[in-house]
Enzyme design. Structure first.
Site, PDB file in Angstrom:
ATOM      1  N   GLU A 198       0.813  -1.215   0.000  1.00 20.03           N
ATOM      2  CA  GLU A 198       0.000   0.000   0.000  1.00 20.03           C
ATOM      3  C   GLU A 198       0.846   1.264   0.000  1.00 20.03           C
ATOM      4  O   GLU A 198       0.534   2.236  -0.691  1.00 20.03           O
ATOM      5  CB  GLU A 198      -0.943  -0.005   1.201  1.00 20.03           C
ATOM      6  CG  GLU A 198      -2.145  -0.919   1.060  1.00 20.03           C
ATOM      7  CD  GLU A 198      -1.824  -2.371   1.340  1.00 20.03           C
ATOM      8  OE1 GLU A 198      -2.704  -3.231   1.144  1.00 20.03           O
ATOM      9  OE2 GLU A 198      -0.675  -2.647   1.766  1.00 20.03           O
ATOM     10  N   HIS A 226      -9.812  -5.987  10.408  1.00 21.20           N
ATOM     11  CA  HIS A 226     -10.496  -5.726   9.146  1.00 21.20           C
ATOM     12  C   HIS A 226     -11.829  -5.022   9.367  1.00 21.20           C
ATOM     13  O   HIS A 226     -12.657  -4.978   8.458  1.00 21.20           O
ATOM     14  CB  HIS A 226     -10.757  -7.029   8.393  1.00 21.20           C
ATOM     15  CG  HIS A 226      -9.531  -7.787   8.018  1.00 21.20           C
ATOM     16  ND1 HIS A 226      -8.855  -8.580   8.909  1.00 21.20           N
ATOM     17  CD2 HIS A 226      -8.853  -7.872   6.846  1.00 21.20           C
ATOM     18  CE1 HIS A 226      -7.821  -9.131   8.294  1.00 21.20           C
ATOM     19  NE2 HIS A 226      -7.790  -8.713   7.056  1.00 21.20           N
TER      20      HIS A 226
END
Length: 403
Positions: free
Chosen positions: A125, A194
């Protein structure tokens, strides 16, 4: 035909993923074909998430609705149309190309626009977010997909220090027209790493615009606005809404359709209590309003659509009419979106309040994995109903800050 109205500039590491390194040839990814740089992330993760059934079903009110469209298709069509209209728009992220997106948001785009505009990346990322910011410096319009915004923590330096602050630090000489998009907040059974909502995190940063769509019209109109905007936009979607279908108007299906950034929508008018919500919680608020109506309480539901800039005028106007406020969000209660809304109402409309403000938020704990505990950790429809009744003095339940 609708025209986009631009808003003023608002000046954990995932333990279940392998770390993948990449060589210097990655640095040319924006300008080069990347046939050899296909996604290295887990396809099984995307398959599992696709099987999750949406749970946010609620009353929807739209004028001149002509057809139904899922949020997934609304996002896909918005990307497709903006890429067709502007050759500077490109998509980059994990599994966005060959696998057509972990949630199939980018389905069909690789075949249509090729690997130079739909770029698969390694699991890095920080790498592809930084490349995207650099591309935006040079006039391109990247749309960066995070498989979940929990993973954006790897790239948060680029989102905030490289993207959000550059326009101000350059005295307006550098625009950064980039969109960071992906699912945000809890899904179902995916654990603490998450499940976090990042609305309050990014909503506190000057230089960013933070959008939170609920319906298919929201998703289409706001994503188009984000891509066209000259400033960095964080676009927080909800995974459980992807498969939900909503009515869409003929206007929303036009390729020129665009919603104004920074403007909330009154989903349901009422006179007894104001309920503010965003993303999946809008559906919960609408369902709660239906239940409250049976008890003689007429609730007004506001879909925020935008966290930064926040439509304080619409919120305060509603509270001055209803004299009561309930805020709803899935994020943590401390320093949350609801807290900011409460502060705004106390500052601007305190004299109109006939009851203490009720704040419904997620529990102040990391998200549990067990299904029964997970349900207790996030707001439910019955929590909103109880809070609204307390605000209207219809219940003896003690005041509570969280769900």
């Amino acid at each position: 035909m609708s025209h986009c109205i631009a808003s003023p500039l608002q000046t954990p590491v995932a333990g279940d993923r392998k770390i993948v390194t990449f060589g210097s040839n990655m640095l040319g990814i924006v300008r080069q074909s990347v046939n050899g740089a296909r996604s290295l992330s887990s396809q099984g993760f995307g398959d599992y998430m696709m099987r999750l059934r949406p749970v946010a079903s609620a009353m929807r009110r739209y004028s001149s609705a002509t057809k139904e469209m899922t949020v997934r298709d609304a996002l896909n069509s918005a990307l497709d149309e903006e890429m067709a209209a502007d050759p500077n728009v490109f998509v980059m992220g994990e599994e966005v190309g060959e696998y057509q997106g972990a949630y199939k948001i980018t389905k069909g785009l690789l075949d249509k626009y090729g690997p130079e505009r739909v770029l698969d990346t390694p699991i890095t990322e920080a790498g592809f977010a930084g490349i995207g910011v650099g591309a935006a410096y040079h006039g391109l319009r990247p749309v960066i997909e995070f498989m979940t915004f929990n993973f954006s923590m790897q790239a948060i330096d680029h989102v905030i220090n490289s993207a959000a602050k550059s326009n101000y630090m350059s005295a307006g000489q550098i625009n950064v027209p980039i969109v960071f998009r992906g699912p945000n907040g809890p899904a179902a059974g995916v654990g603490a790493q998450h499940s976090q909502c990042y609305g309050a995190w990014y909503g506190s940063v000057p230089g960013l615009k933070v959008l939170v769509p609920y319906s298919s019209e929201d998703a289409r109109g706001l994503l188009k606005a984000a891509i066209r905007d000259p400033d960095p936009v964080v676009f927080l979607e909800n995974e459980l809404l992807y498969g939900e279908s909503f009515p869409v108007s003929a206007e929303a299906l036009d390729s020129s359709f665009c919603l104004p950034i920074g403007k909330a929508k009154i989903e349901r008018e009422g006179k007894d209590v104001t309920i503010t919500a965003f993303s999946k919680m809008v559906g919960y608020a609408l369902k709660a309003a239906e239940i409250l109506e049976k008890d003689g309480i007429n609730a007004e539901v506001i879909n925020l659509r935008s966290i930064r800039p926040l439509d304080r005028a619409t919120i305060n106007a509603s509270v001055r009419k209803t004299n009561r406020l309930v805020t709803v969000e899935e994020g943590f209660p401390q320093h949350g979106i609801g807290a900011e809304i409460c502060a705004s109402v106390v500052e601007d409309s305190f004299g109109y309040l006939d009851a203490p403000v009720e704040r419904i938020a997620g529990a102040d704990v990391p998200t549990p994995y067990a299904a029964n505990l997970e349900r207790m950790a996030f707001p439910q429809i019955e929590d909103i109903v109880r809070a609204a009744k307390r605000a209207c003095y219809r219940s003896a339940v003690p005041l509570a800050a969280t769900a």
